[in-house]
Design a protein around this motif. Structure first.
Motif, PDB file in Angstrom:
ATOM      1  N   ARG A  45       0.833  -1.194   0.000  1.00  0.00           N
ATOM      2  CA  ARG A  45       0.000   0.000   0.000  1.00  0.00           C
ATOM      3  C   ARG A  45       0.873   1.251   0.000  1.00  0.00           C
ATOM      4  NH1 ARG A  45      -2.629  -3.375   3.655  1.00  0.00           N
ATOM      5  NH2 ARG A  45      -1.637  -2.357   5.426  1.00  0.00           N
ATOM      6  N   PRO A  46       0.479   2.292  -0.749  1.00  0.00           N
ATOM      7  CA  PRO A  46       1.244   3.540  -0.734  1.00  0.00           C
ATOM      8  C   PRO A  46       1.015   4.300   0.567  1.00  0.00           C
ATOM      9  CG  PRO A  46      -0.751   3.803  -2.040  1.00  0.00           C
ATOM     10  CD  PRO A  46      -0.681   2.353  -1.659  1.00  0.00           C
ATOM     11  N   SER A  47       1.779   5.355   0.755  1.00  0.00           N
ATOM     12  CA  SER A  47       1.612   6.186   1.945  1.00  0.00           C
ATOM     13  C   SER A  47       0.270   6.906   1.891  1.00  0.00           C
ATOM     14  CB  SER A  47       2.745   7.209   2.013  1.00  0.00           C
ATOM     15  OG  SER A  47       2.641   8.121   0.920  1.00  0.00           O
ATOM     16  N   TRP A  48      -0.153   7.418   3.048  1.00  0.00           N
ATOM     17  CA  TRP A  48      -1.430   8.137   3.070  1.00  0.00           C
ATOM     18  C   TRP A  48      -1.432   9.345   2.143  1.00  0.00           C
ATOM     19  CZ3 TRP A  48      -5.881   6.391   4.217  1.00  0.00           C
ATOM     20  CH2 TRP A  48      -6.016   5.338   5.129  1.00  0.00           C
ATOM     21  N   PRO A  49      -0.349  10.136   2.041  1.00  0.00           N
ATOM     22  CA  PRO A  49      -0.366  11.228   1.052  1.00  0.00           C
ATOM     23  C   PRO A  49      -0.576  10.727  -0.371  1.00  0.00           C
ATOM     24  CG  PRO A  49       1.378  11.595   2.636  1.00  0.00           C
ATOM     25  CD  PRO A  49       0.858  10.210   2.909  1.00  0.00           C
ATOM     26  N   ASP A  50       0.066   9.604  -0.706  1.00  0.00           N
ATOM     27  CA  ASP A  50      -0.112   9.051  -2.045  1.00  0.00           C
ATOM     28  C   ASP A  50      -1.535   8.538  -2.244  1.00  0.00           C
ATOM     29  OD1 ASP A  50       2.460   9.658  -2.673  1.00  0.00           O
ATOM     30  OD2 ASP A  50       3.240   7.604  -2.520  1.00  0.00           O
ATOM     31  N   GLY A  95      -7.696  11.901  -5.450  1.00  0.00           N
ATOM     32  CA  GLY A  95      -7.921  13.138  -6.191  1.00  0.00           C
ATOM     33  C   GLY A  95      -7.892  12.923  -7.693  1.00  0.00           C
ATOM     34  N   PHE A  96      -6.899  12.191  -8.161  1.00  0.00           N
ATOM     35  CA  PHE A  96      -6.806  11.917  -9.600  1.00  0.00           C
ATOM     36  C   PHE A  96      -7.974  11.036 -10.066  1.00  0.00           C
ATOM     37  CE2 PHE A  96      -1.929  12.514  -9.555  1.00  0.00           C
ATOM     38  CZ  PHE A  96      -2.070  13.839  -9.930  1.00  0.00           C
ATOM     39  N   ALA A  97      -8.346  10.053  -9.236  1.00  0.00           N
ATOM     40  CA  ALA A  97      -9.468   9.182  -9.596  1.00  0.00           C
ATOM     41  C   ALA A  97     -10.762   9.980  -9.672  1.00  0.00           C
ATOM     42  CB  ALA A  97      -9.604   8.045  -8.587  1.00  0.00           C
ATOM     43  N   LEU A 106     -10.956  13.188 -10.404  1.00  0.00           N
ATOM     44  CA  LEU A 106     -10.856  13.993 -11.623  1.00  0.00           C
ATOM     45  C   LEU A 106     -11.231  13.155 -12.835  1.00  0.00           C
ATOM     46  CD1 LEU A 106      -9.975  16.571 -13.114  1.00  0.00           C
ATOM     47  CD2 LEU A 106      -7.630  15.675 -13.090  1.00  0.00           C
ATOM     48  N   TYR A 107     -10.727  11.933 -12.892  1.00  0.00           N
ATOM     49  CA  TYR A 107     -11.080  11.019 -13.978  1.00  0.00           C
ATOM     50  C   TYR A 107     -12.579  10.751 -13.998  1.00  0.00           C
ATOM     51  CZ  TYR A 107     -12.144   6.346 -15.767  1.00  0.00           C
ATOM     52  OH  TYR A 107     -12.751   5.285 -16.389  1.00  0.00           O
ATOM     53  N   GLY A 108     -13.135  10.377 -12.849  1.00  0.00           N
ATOM     54  CA  GLY A 108     -14.543  10.007 -12.796  1.00  0.00           C
ATOM     55  C   GLY A 108     -15.468  11.143 -13.164  1.00  0.00           C
ATOM     56  N   VAL A 109     -15.181  12.325 -12.654  1.00  0.00           N
ATOM     57  CA  VAL A 109     -16.047  13.475 -12.930  1.00  0.00           C
ATOM     58  C   VAL A 109     -15.935  13.913 -14.387  1.00  0.00           C
ATOM     59  CG1 VAL A 109     -16.410  15.915 -12.414  1.00  0.00           C
ATOM     60  CG2 VAL A 109     -16.067  14.283 -10.542  1.00  0.00           C
ATOM     61  N   THR A 110     -14.716  14.005 -14.890  1.00  0.00           N
ATOM     62  CA  THR A 110     -14.508  14.480 -16.261  1.00  0.00           C
ATOM     63  C   THR A 110     -15.136  13.541 -17.286  1.00  0.00           C
ATOM     64  OG1 THR A 110     -12.425  15.527 -15.613  1.00  0.00           O
ATOM     65  CG2 THR A 110     -12.785  15.166 -17.960  1.00  0.00           C
ATOM     66  N   VAL A 111     -14.785  12.273 -17.188  1.00  0.00           N
ATOM     67  CA  VAL A 111     -15.290  11.298 -18.150  1.00  0.00           C
ATOM     68  C   VAL A 111     -16.762  11.011 -17.915  1.00  0.00           C
ATOM     69  CG1 VAL A 111     -15.041   8.942 -19.016  1.00  0.00           C
ATOM     70  CG2 VAL A 111     -13.006  10.284 -18.434  1.00  0.00           C
ATOM     71  N   GLY A 112     -17.139  10.839 -16.647  1.00  0.00           N
ATOM     72  CA  GLY A 112     -18.522  10.519 -16.329  1.00  0.00           C
ATOM     73  C   GLY A 112     -19.496  11.598 -16.749  1.00  0.00           C
ATOM     74  N   ARG A 113     -19.114  12.844 -16.569  1.00  0.00           N
ATOM     75  CA  ARG A 113     -20.010  13.947 -16.947  1.00  0.00           C
ATOM     76  C   ARG A 113     -20.290  13.939 -18.445  1.00  0.00           C
ATOM     77  NH1 ARG A 113     -17.979  19.587 -14.923  1.00  0.00           N
ATOM     78  NH2 ARG A 113     -16.272  19.003 -16.329  1.00  0.00           N
ATOM     79  N   ALA A 114     -19.258  13.700 -19.249  1.00  0.00           N
ATOM     80  CA  ALA A 114     -19.452  13.647 -20.701  1.00  0.00           C
ATOM     81  C   ALA A 114     -20.327  12.465 -21.091  1.00  0.00           C
ATOM     82  CB  ALA A 114     -18.102  13.570 -21.407  1.00  0.00           C
ATOM     83  N   GLY A 163      -9.456  11.206 -20.874  1.00  0.00           N
ATOM     84  CA  GLY A 163      -9.622  10.799 -19.488  1.00  0.00           C
ATOM     85  C   GLY A 163      -8.667   9.707 -19.053  1.00  0.00           C
ATOM     86  N   LEU A 164      -8.013   9.065 -19.999  1.00  0.00           N
ATOM     87  CA  LEU A 164      -7.010   8.075 -19.630  1.00  0.00           C
ATOM     88  C   LEU A 164      -5.859   8.700 -18.839  1.00  0.00           C
ATOM     89  CD1 LEU A 164      -6.913   5.904 -22.853  1.00  0.00           C
ATOM     90  CD2 LEU A 164      -7.104   4.990 -20.528  1.00  0.00           C
ATOM     91  N   LEU A 165      -5.566   9.965 -19.092  1.00  0.00           N
ATOM     92  CA  LEU A 165      -4.431  10.595 -18.410  1.00  0.00           C
ATOM     93  C   LEU A 165      -4.651  10.700 -16.905  1.00  0.00           C
ATOM     94  CD1 LEU A 165      -3.532  13.301 -21.081  1.00  0.00           C
ATOM     95  CD2 LEU A 165      -2.306  11.194 -20.577  1.00  0.00           C
ATOM     96  N   PRO A 166      -5.783  11.247 -16.421  1.00  0.00           N
ATOM     97  CA  PRO A 166      -5.975  11.238 -14.961  1.00  0.00           C
ATOM     98  C   PRO A 166      -6.138   9.834 -14.394  1.00  0.00           C
ATOM     99  CG  PRO A 166      -7.917  12.136 -16.065  1.00  0.00           C
ATOM    100  CD  PRO A 166      -6.830  12.044 -17.087  1.00  0.00           C
ATOM    101  N   LEU A 167      -6.691   8.902 -15.162  1.00  0.00           N
ATOM    102  CA  LEU A 167      -6.775   7.523 -14.678  1.00  0.00           C
ATOM    103  C   LEU A 167      -5.374   6.950 -14.496  1.00  0.00           C
ATOM    104  CD1 LEU A 167      -8.175   4.889 -13.967  1.00  0.00           C
ATOM    105  CD2 LEU A 167      -8.370   4.398 -16.425  1.00  0.00           C
ATOM    106  N   GLN A 168      -4.527   7.135 -15.479  1.00  0.00           N
ATOM    107  CA  GLN A 168      -3.145   6.659 -15.366  1.00  0.00           C
ATOM    108  C   GLN A 168      -2.431   7.332 -14.198  1.00  0.00           C
ATOM    109  OE1 GLN A 168      -2.068   7.912 -19.252  1.00  0.00           O
ATOM    110  NE2 GLN A 168      -2.856   6.078 -20.277  1.00  0.00           N
ATOM    111  N   ALA A 169      -2.708   8.629 -14.000  1.00  0.00           N
ATOM    112  CA  ALA A 169      -2.094   9.350 -12.885  1.00  0.00           C
ATOM    113  C   ALA A 169      -2.523   8.748 -11.554  1.00  0.00           C
ATOM    114  CB  ALA A 169      -2.466  10.825 -12.952  1.00  0.00           C
ATOM    115  N   ALA A 170      -3.808   8.397 -11.440  1.00  0.00           N
ATOM    116  CA  ALA A 170      -4.296   7.763 -10.216  1.00  0.00           C
ATOM    117  C   ALA A 170      -3.630   6.412 -10.003  1.00  0.00           C
ATOM    118  CB  ALA A 170      -5.813   7.602 -10.288  1.00  0.00           C
TER     119      ALA A 170
END
Length: 293
Positions: A209-214, A220-222, A224-232, A255-262
């Motif tokens: 598991r990553p650290s809590w900040p990660d 946050g990135f997930a 962003l992905y969900g809202v951006t892609v889901g809204r469209a 939307g793949l970019l914020p998903l990949q970032a997450a």
């Protein structure tokens, strides 16, 4: 009359060059999820995946040339700016380049690249018009992820999430010309929500598991992905006409970019993810000049 040689702009349009910005993050997410098995050679994976993606775009237009003559006559092949032979040769050359690059990933990495190349050609020449088309495309993007992981099974959850997203976007994209249906669009919305949720959940469980900040960055990135892609996609469900569906498809690709970032943040590599998200405005800007679908 001898046909004119295609210009650089013609070839850029043929391969939908801006969309290739959505590809390197797949391989990077896979590499991070599996602990960077190729070390410094990881840089080869995004390059190889990008070549195979561009090959698929050229092959797509070669395969669709007769259909595009009726539905999209402005495309490079039906408009006469690129010959079918040129498109096929370009697809072959890019496939060869991608496989050559993948030799730098060792035997397992090259094996994944070979499977990816076979999947790309199968999709464009056989599966695309069939009910299996979206699933085969999803397999291709999942193999992008596994390419970065050099086949390591630790990256399978990441590959499945990317593949699920791609299946939903591809299924919706089938309505870019004649429109889709609310059922398909709502299915895409549900898939997007599921992928976002699974990505966050994956950062909370497991042995690495990553650290809590990660984890916070992952969420946050997930989101962003969900809202951006889901809204469209919700907009496409409310009005599944061709224009709205085309917009949702473009958003799904970006939307793949914020998903990949997450996914990268979930694998304790948030800085790499931040670079990908920073590239999203560039992709949107280029997509306004050159079609990505």
């Amino acid at each position: 009359m001898t046909p004119r040689r295609p210009t650089a702009a013609d070839l850029v349009e043929l391969v939908r060059l801006p969309a290739v910005l959505s590809v390197p993050g797949d391989a990077l997410a896979g590499a991070a999820a599996s602990g960077w098995p190729a070390g410094r050679r990881t840089a080869v994976a995004p390059a190889a995946a990008s070549c195979l993606y561009l090959a698929g775009m050229a092959l797509n237009d070669y395969s669709d040339r007769e259909l595009d003559a009726h539905e999209r006559p402005e495309r490079p092949i039906p408009s006469g700016r690129v010959t079918p032979g040129t498109a096929l040769a370009l697809a072959g050359g890019l496939t060869g380049a991608g496989l050559l690059l993948a030799t730098g990933l060792g035997r397992r990495g090259f094996g994944v690249a070979a499977a990816l190349a076979a999947t790309v050609w199968t999709y464009d020449l056989v599966a695309k018009p069939t009910p299996l088309g979206p699933a085969v495309m999803g397999l291709a993007r999942g193999l992008d992820v596994m390419l970065g992981a050099c086949g390591d099974r630790a990256a399978v959850p990441t590959a499945l999430a990317t593949g699920a997203h791609t299946v939903a976007v591809t299924a919706l994209a089938r309505g870019e010309v004649h429109g889709s249906s609310p059922v398909v669009a709502w299915s895409a919305v549900a898939t997007t929500a599921g992928v976002a949720g699974a990505t966050v959940a994956g950062s909370l469980v497991g042995d690495h598991r990553p650290s809590w900040p990660d984890r916070a960055v992952t969420a946050g990135f997930a989101a962003l992905y969900g809202v951006t892609v889901g809204r469209a996609q919700v907009a496409a469900a409310a009005s599944p006409d061709a224009v709205t569906v085309r917009s949702a498809t473009r958003t799904g690709i970006g939307g793949l970019l914020p998903l990949q970032a997450a996914q990268l943040a979930a694998a304790a590599a948030p800085a790499v993810g931040l670079v990908l998200v920073a590239a999203a405005p560039l992709l949107r800007s280029l997509a306004r000049r050159v079609a990505t679908t």
